[in-house]
Design an enzyme around this catalytic site. Structure first.
Site, PDB file in Angstrom:
ATOM      1  NE  ARG A   1      27.652   4.497  26.606  1.00  0.00           N
ATOM      2  CZ  ARG A   1      28.093   5.486  27.367  1.00  0.00           C
ATOM      3  NH1 ARG A   1      28.360   6.666  26.840  1.00  0.00           N
ATOM      4  NH2 ARG A   1      28.270   5.319  28.658  1.00  0.00           N
ATOM      5  CB  VAL A   2      22.765   7.688  24.294  1.00  0.00           C
ATOM      6  CG1 VAL A   2      22.508   8.929  25.130  1.00  0.00           C
ATOM      7  CG2 VAL A   2      22.663   8.017  22.806  1.00  0.00           C
TER       8      VAL A   2
ATOM      9  CG  ASP B   1      26.062   9.972  32.593  1.00  0.00           C
ATOM     10  OD1 ASP B   1      26.890   9.475  31.786  1.00  0.00           O
ATOM     11  OD2 ASP B   1      26.364  10.862  33.413  1.00  0.00           O
TER      12      ASP B   1
ATOM     13  CB  THR C   1      32.371  12.976  35.295  1.00  0.00           C
ATOM     14  OG1 THR C   1      33.265  12.487  34.284  1.00  0.00           O
ATOM     15  CG2 THR C   1      33.067  12.914  36.643  1.00  0.00           C
ATOM     16  N   GLY C   2      31.829   9.957  34.600  1.00  0.00           N
ATOM     17  CA  GLY C   2      32.128   8.551  34.838  1.00  0.00           C
ATOM     18  C   GLY C   2      31.298   7.647  33.946  1.00  0.00           C
TER      19      GLY C   2
ATOM     20  CB  THR D   1      31.895  13.941  30.893  1.00  0.00           C
ATOM     21  OG1 THR D   1      31.448  12.782  30.249  1.00  0.00           O
ATOM     22  CG2 THR D   1      30.910  15.052  30.723  1.00  0.00           C
TER      23      THR D   1
HETATM   24  C1  SD4 Z   1      29.279   8.641  29.466  1.00  0.00           C
HETATM   25  N1  SD4 Z   1      29.352   9.866  31.530  1.00  0.00           N
HETATM   26  O1  SD4 Z   1      28.981   8.776  28.302  1.00  0.00           O
HETATM   27  C2  SD4 Z   1      29.870   9.827  30.196  1.00  0.00           C
HETATM   28  C3  SD4 Z   1      31.326   9.786  30.129  1.00  0.00           C
HETATM   29  C4  SD4 Z   1      32.021  10.515  31.231  1.00  0.00           C
HETATM   30  O2  SD4 Z   1      33.872  10.955  32.455  1.00  0.00           O
HETATM   31  O3  SD4 Z   1      31.469  11.163  32.018  1.00  0.00           O
HETATM   32  N2  SD4 Z   1      33.266  10.430  31.404  1.00  0.00           N
HETATM   33  O4  SD4 Z   1      29.168   7.588  30.081  1.00  0.00           O
END
Ligand code: SD4
Length: 331
Positions: free
Chosen positions: A219-220, A222, A242-243, A191
């Site tokens: 799917r959604v 965070d 992020t993550g 992200t």
């Molecule tokens: C998600 N947090 O949709 C986001 C993806 C993301 O680094 O942050 N990637 O899970």
């Protein structure tokens, strides 16, 4: 195969920065600099996630120099990444869901607690701007799916195909085996999240993503959830995550970190506790990556990740540089 981030970590030069260990406890290791920025009165700071934070910060900085607010800056900054077809995790050109649809999540929040969000939106290149419109032009915080698209079209956004031929080709190859496994620090979940403080001392945060590559339809993560993907309180600070969204949602990490700062933790201490909390509460947390970046109203900042390999970009003074983040697990 060496991931892009591991490659950057191994190969990029250091020692360029004005940042020192005393300014961030995150053991800053400059990885690269580019796009120099000039100082303006009031010491604005822009911080954003991953390598694409560098061009995003540059655009945010330009917006600040044009007289824009922190809110304007965090919108303009992430728009650069949304429009870049080479970033496969955000906006145009990003990896579709398992059925071949690009579905996007984004949200934005200002120092006054105003916020807007869209999730599971399709066909719009700049979901962050739709999120801002939700915030400014509706009585709601969050619009989803078809309703979010309808709202965007009625607000004048252009409908377009976000699946580039390259992304379609990669998806068709993926269909052969249909394997889905979130990989640490690899581009199926990167992200762009951005936090900023402007010359007036106002904070803002933004976040935009296509979420996980080849996710289930609907799917959604965070990222569009206020308190999970980001949180901003002008009296305290701003945080973005992020993550792997499923992990971040389970502890509402961004809200938690702002609350820890409210209770006196520094941004660095709060980010570290946010990751420790996640590690304590989420089973198998070590199988995926998550990270937070935070800034407080006094312009102190911090960041922390589960795994090594997370980088964030910080623009302030005359620098716009990539910093390697410290992590809970060391290898
Ligand atoms: C998600 N947090 O949709 C986001 C993806 C993301 O680094 O942050 N990637 O899970």
């Amino acid at each position: 195969m060496i991931s892009r981030r591991k490659f950057l970590g191994r190969s990029l030069i250091g020692s360029l920065g004005m940042l020192t260990a005393s300014q961030t406890a995150c053991q800053p290791t400059p990885l690269e600099t580019s796009v120099p920025v000039s100082p303006i009165a009031g010491e604005p700071i822009v911080i954003s996630t991953w390598d694409h934070g560098i061009p995003a910060n540059a655009a945010a900085w330009q917006r600040l120099q044009q007289g824009g607010s922190a809110l304007d800056a965090v919108e303009a900054g992430v728009m650069v990444v949304e429009a870049d077809p080479n970033t496969t995790t955000v906006g145009y050109g990003s990896t579709p869901d398992r059925d071949g649809h690009v579905t996007l999540d984004a949200c934005i929040m200002d120092h006054d607690g105003n916020c807007g969000s869209v999730c599971f939106i399709e066909h719009i290149m700049h979901p962050i701007s739709v999120a801002r419109k939700v915030m400014e032009d509706t009585p709601h915080v969050m619009l989803a799916g078809e309703g979010a698209l309808q709202f965007a079209l009625s607000a004048g956004f252009e409908k377009m195909d976000l699946l580039t031929p390259e992304a379609k080709e990669r998806w068709e190859k993926w269909l052969v085996e249909k394997q889905y496994k979130p990989l640490i620090n690899i581009e199926n979940h990167d992200t762009i999240g951005m936090i900023a403080i402007d010359g007036k001392g106002h904070l803002a945060a933004s976040c935009t993503t296509s979420g996980l590559g080849y996710k289930m339809r609907g799917r959604v993560g965070d990222s569009p959830v206020i308190g999970a993907g980001l949180y901003c309180d002008g009296e305290v600070g701003a945080v973005v995550a992020t993550g792997l969204g499923e992990m971040i949602l389970k502890t509402l990490g961004s809200f938690l970190i702002v609350e820890l700062m409210r209770q006196g933790a520094s941004p660095q201490e709060a980010c570290e506790e946010g990751i420790r909390r996640l590690a304590k509460k989420v089973k198998n947390y070590e199988e995926a990556q998550a990270a937070f970046i935070a800034i407080d109203k006094n312009r102190a900042f911090g960041a922390y990740a589960i795994h090594p390999g997370f980088s964030y970009a910080i623009a302030r003074g005359t620098e716009n540089q990539l910093i390697r983040c410290d992590s809970l697990l060391k290898n």
